[in-house]
Write a protein that holds these residues in place. Structure first.
Motif, PDB file in Angstrom:
ATOM      1  N   UNK A  34      76.943  50.765   1.977  1.00 52.15           N
ATOM      2  CA  UNK A  34      76.521  51.232   0.663  1.00 52.15           C
ATOM      3  C   UNK A  34      76.183  50.009  -0.181  1.00 52.15           C
ATOM      4  N   UNK A  35      74.991  49.995  -0.748  1.00 53.56           N
ATOM      5  CA  UNK A  35      74.501  48.848  -1.504  1.00 53.56           C
ATOM      6  C   UNK A  35      75.466  48.495  -2.640  1.00 53.56           C
ATOM      7  N   UNK A  36      75.935  49.503  -3.349  1.00 49.18           N
ATOM      8  CA  UNK A  36      76.804  49.269  -4.498  1.00 49.18           C
ATOM      9  C   UNK A  36      78.142  48.661  -4.079  1.00 49.18           C
ATOM     10  N   UNK A  59      67.929  60.278  -3.277  1.00 47.93           N
ATOM     11  CA  UNK A  59      69.227  60.139  -2.608  1.00 47.93           C
ATOM     12  C   UNK A  59      69.977  58.868  -3.001  1.00 47.93           C
ATOM     13  N   UNK A  60      69.332  57.681  -3.001  1.00 48.40           N
ATOM     14  CA  UNK A  60      70.072  56.475  -3.404  1.00 48.40           C
ATOM     15  C   UNK A  60      70.526  56.509  -4.861  1.00 48.40           C
ATOM     16  N   UNK A  61      69.768  57.170  -5.746  1.00 47.22           N
ATOM     17  CA  UNK A  61      70.205  57.281  -7.142  1.00 47.22           C
ATOM     18  C   UNK A  61      71.481  58.110  -7.212  1.00 47.22           C
ATOM     19  N   UNK A  62      71.494  59.223  -6.514  1.00 48.98           N
ATOM     20  CA  UNK A  62      72.689  60.070  -6.514  1.00 48.98           C
ATOM     21  C   UNK A  62      73.879  59.312  -5.933  1.00 48.98           C
ATOM     22  N   UNK A  63      73.648  58.530  -4.873  1.00 47.94           N
ATOM     23  CA  UNK A  63      74.716  57.724  -4.306  1.00 47.94           C
ATOM     24  C   UNK A  63      75.232  56.725  -5.337  1.00 47.94           C
ATOM     25  N   UNK A  64      74.315  56.088  -6.089  1.00 43.39           N
ATOM     26  CA  UNK A  64      74.714  55.108  -7.102  1.00 43.39           C
ATOM     27  C   UNK A  64      75.531  55.764  -8.215  1.00 43.39           C
ATOM     28  N   UNK A  65      75.110  56.961  -8.653  1.00 43.06           N
ATOM     29  CA  UNK A  65      75.844  57.680  -9.701  1.00 43.06           C
ATOM     30  C   UNK A  65      77.239  58.061  -9.214  1.00 43.06           C
ATOM     31  N   UNK A  66      77.319  58.522  -7.978  1.00 45.83           N
ATOM     32  CA  UNK A  66      78.627  58.875  -7.407  1.00 45.83           C
ATOM     33  C   UNK A  66      79.529  57.650  -7.310  1.00 45.83           C
ATOM     34  N   UNK A  67      78.933  56.504  -6.968  1.00 42.33           N
ATOM     35  CA  UNK A  67      79.710  55.272  -6.870  1.00 42.33           C
ATOM     36  C   UNK A  67      80.294  54.865  -8.211  1.00 42.33           C
ATOM     37  N   UNK A 103      74.426  46.487  -9.204  1.00 42.88           N
ATOM     38  CA  UNK A 103      73.640  47.022  -8.090  1.00 42.88           C
ATOM     39  C   UNK A 103      73.269  48.479  -8.328  1.00 42.88           C
ATOM     40  N   UNK A 104      74.241  49.280  -8.806  1.00 40.32           N
ATOM     41  CA  UNK A 104      73.971  50.699  -9.053  1.00 40.32           C
ATOM     42  C   UNK A 104      72.930  50.881 -10.146  1.00 40.32           C
ATOM     43  N   UNK A 105      73.005  50.083 -11.194  1.00 40.05           N
ATOM     44  CA  UNK A 105      72.042  50.212 -12.302  1.00 40.05           C
ATOM     45  C   UNK A 105      70.640  49.811 -11.869  1.00 40.05           C
TER      46      UNK A 105
END
Length: 475
Positions: A117-119, A358-366, A134-136
């Protein structure tokens, strides 16, 4: 390094349970929980125990290729017109190789700490600030990409409907604001509800086939079109070159240098941005390994390089110095074939939106729910909020690309160059790769190059705003 982390005293989570929870279970555990050591051919390898990927190699290639290709392909012929064939090919090849190397750095980092996971790589390198950064960056870049895709739908779909249904007089059906809502609800939202990114491999494959149709049409039009000087719909200002005279607009130029040349470099760099999607695709890959995922990336980048190059060459050789920043605008709107091509391009960018979401949702969840298991309410709610936000932006902001131009100028170099290089420098231990080793020096040079790209891109954006010049762009 990996064996030590695996023996840190943490228990190994139940594999079957985490498989049911989906790839979001990746964020539930510590780094040490991620791996079990195994031996293959005398070498110790790592195996992820938290999630079993089920996406085939081919579907993974489709998904990553679909993440790479974007609206920027429409501006590559214009980029070639402002660099010449030789410089363009060299730059495109250079950027493609750098993009593959960037993915290599990400995979190396994921292999060291057992995180896909990038974040979380940001969190491992710099703690919570790195995770937030990273998430932002991922969120800003991908929202900008989604907005640019839907903006194309907003502008082009009414013309396509009018061309296919010339007698249609329904105002709402020719209003792009209503159309993007319809497309978002009926097409994008159902696809965004998929639990795993791998399920989008089929739509990604269809999206790529639409872009192949676009490429075939561009090649065909080269051989049936005459010099653009004879077409009244194609009058533009001639390009000045230090190597060629301006009165020969129907001759291919090998090397061209003019004030617009510098603007084309960021355009080509942004054309290969796919890094937020790399680790999620790696997560869901069947029989995952760094080598296998690198092969997915290499094949995807090579395929997109060939498609980009052919589109640029044949688009440029059709219109030469007259080519505009959006290639489709050069073709007659009364041409039935190109009407179908416009529809194919719209389908392609529409089917790309869920992959980018999908990656945006992953970032928000992170950021908001880092320790929560997968839950359908959160999964659906985030998709609804993201689509609602993007639709508002596209509906009420007239020049979406100008607004997100600055975001793209900062986020794209960060995702391709800066973050992967910095992660590699900080995450790979010095006992394995000393700071003065060749690989670490390469990573430092890579980060430096990213900052140069960022400064150049921001400078070009500011020049465009000040002078009022228009440049092609978008991913």
């Amino acid at each position: 390094m990996e064996l030590q982390k695996a023996s840190n005293g943490h228990h190994i989570p139940n594999s079957d349970k985490n498989i049911e929870n989906g790839s979001d279970a990746l964020e539930k555990r510590t780094e040490g929980d991620a791996f079990l050591p195994s031996k293959s051919n005398g070498k110790t390898e790592t195996q992820f125990t938290d999630f079993k990927g089920k996406t085939s190699f081919g579907m993974s290639v489709f998904n990553l290729s679909n993440a790479i290709i974007g609206s920027g392909i429409l501006g590559l012929a214009y980029a070639m017109a402002n660099t010449g064939i030789i410089i363009f090919v060299i730059l495109l090849l250079f950027i493609a190789v750098l993009s593959a190397y960037s993915i290599h750095l990400l995979l190396e980092c994921a292999g060291v700490v057992g995180i896909r996971a990038y974040e979380q790589l940001g969190n491992h390198a710099f703690g919570q600030p790195g995770k937030i950064l990273a998430a932002c960056i991922i969120t800003m870049h991908n929202i900008g990409a989604m907005s640019s895709y839907l903006f194309i739908v907003k502008m082009e779909l009414p013309h396509i409907i009018q061309g296919l249904l010339p007698d249609n007089s329904d105002y709402w059906l020719l209003d792009g604001r209503y159309l993007i809502i319809i497309v978002s609800v009926l097409v994008i939202f159902p696809l965004a509800l998929m639990k795993q990114l791998g399920y989008l491999g089929y739509t990604s494959g269809f999206s790529l086939s639409c872009m192949v149709f676009f490429l075939i049409a561009v090649i065909y039009k080269k051989f049936v079109s005459e010099c653009p000087d004879e077409h009244s719909y194609n009058k533009t200002v001639p390009i000045e070159s230090i190597y060629n005279s301006t009165d020969d607009m129907c001759e291919a130029k090998l090397i061209t240098i003019n004030p617009e040349t510098a603007f084309t470099i960021p355009i080509m760099a942004f054309a290969f941005v796919c890094h937020p999607e790399v680790l999620p695709i790696y997560t869901e890959l069947k029989n995952p390994s760094k080598k296998r995922m690198q092969n997915v990336a290499n094949i995807s980048i090579l395929a997109m390089f060939v498609m980009y190059l052919l589109t640029a060459i044949f688009g440029y050789l059709t219109f030469y110095g007259n080519v505009e920043s959006e290639l489709l605008n050069m073709y007659s709107k009364n041409d039935t074939l190109m009407l179908c091509v416009r529809l194919a391009v719209l389908i392609a960018v529409t089917l790309t939106v869920p992959v980018v979401l999908f990656p945006i949702r992953r970032a928000v969840l992170q950021l908001l729910f880092p320790d929560k298991p997968f839950h359908w309410v959160r999964h659906i709610s985030i998709a609804v909020c993201l689509l609602f936000l993007v639709n508002l932006l596209v509906i009420f902001v007239p020049n979406i690309r100008d607004i997100f131009g600055f975001i793209g100028a900062t986020s794209a170099p960060s995702l391709i160059f800066i973050l992967p290089g910095i992660f590699y420098i900080y995450i790979v231990p010095e006992e394995k790769e000393p700071l003065k080793s060749r690989t670490k020096i390469q990573a430092i040079a890579f980060v430096t190059l990213g900052f140069i790209f960022m400064i150049m891109s921001i400078t070009f954006i500011i020049i465009e705003w000040v002078t009022g010049k228009k440049t092609s762009g978008g991913h």
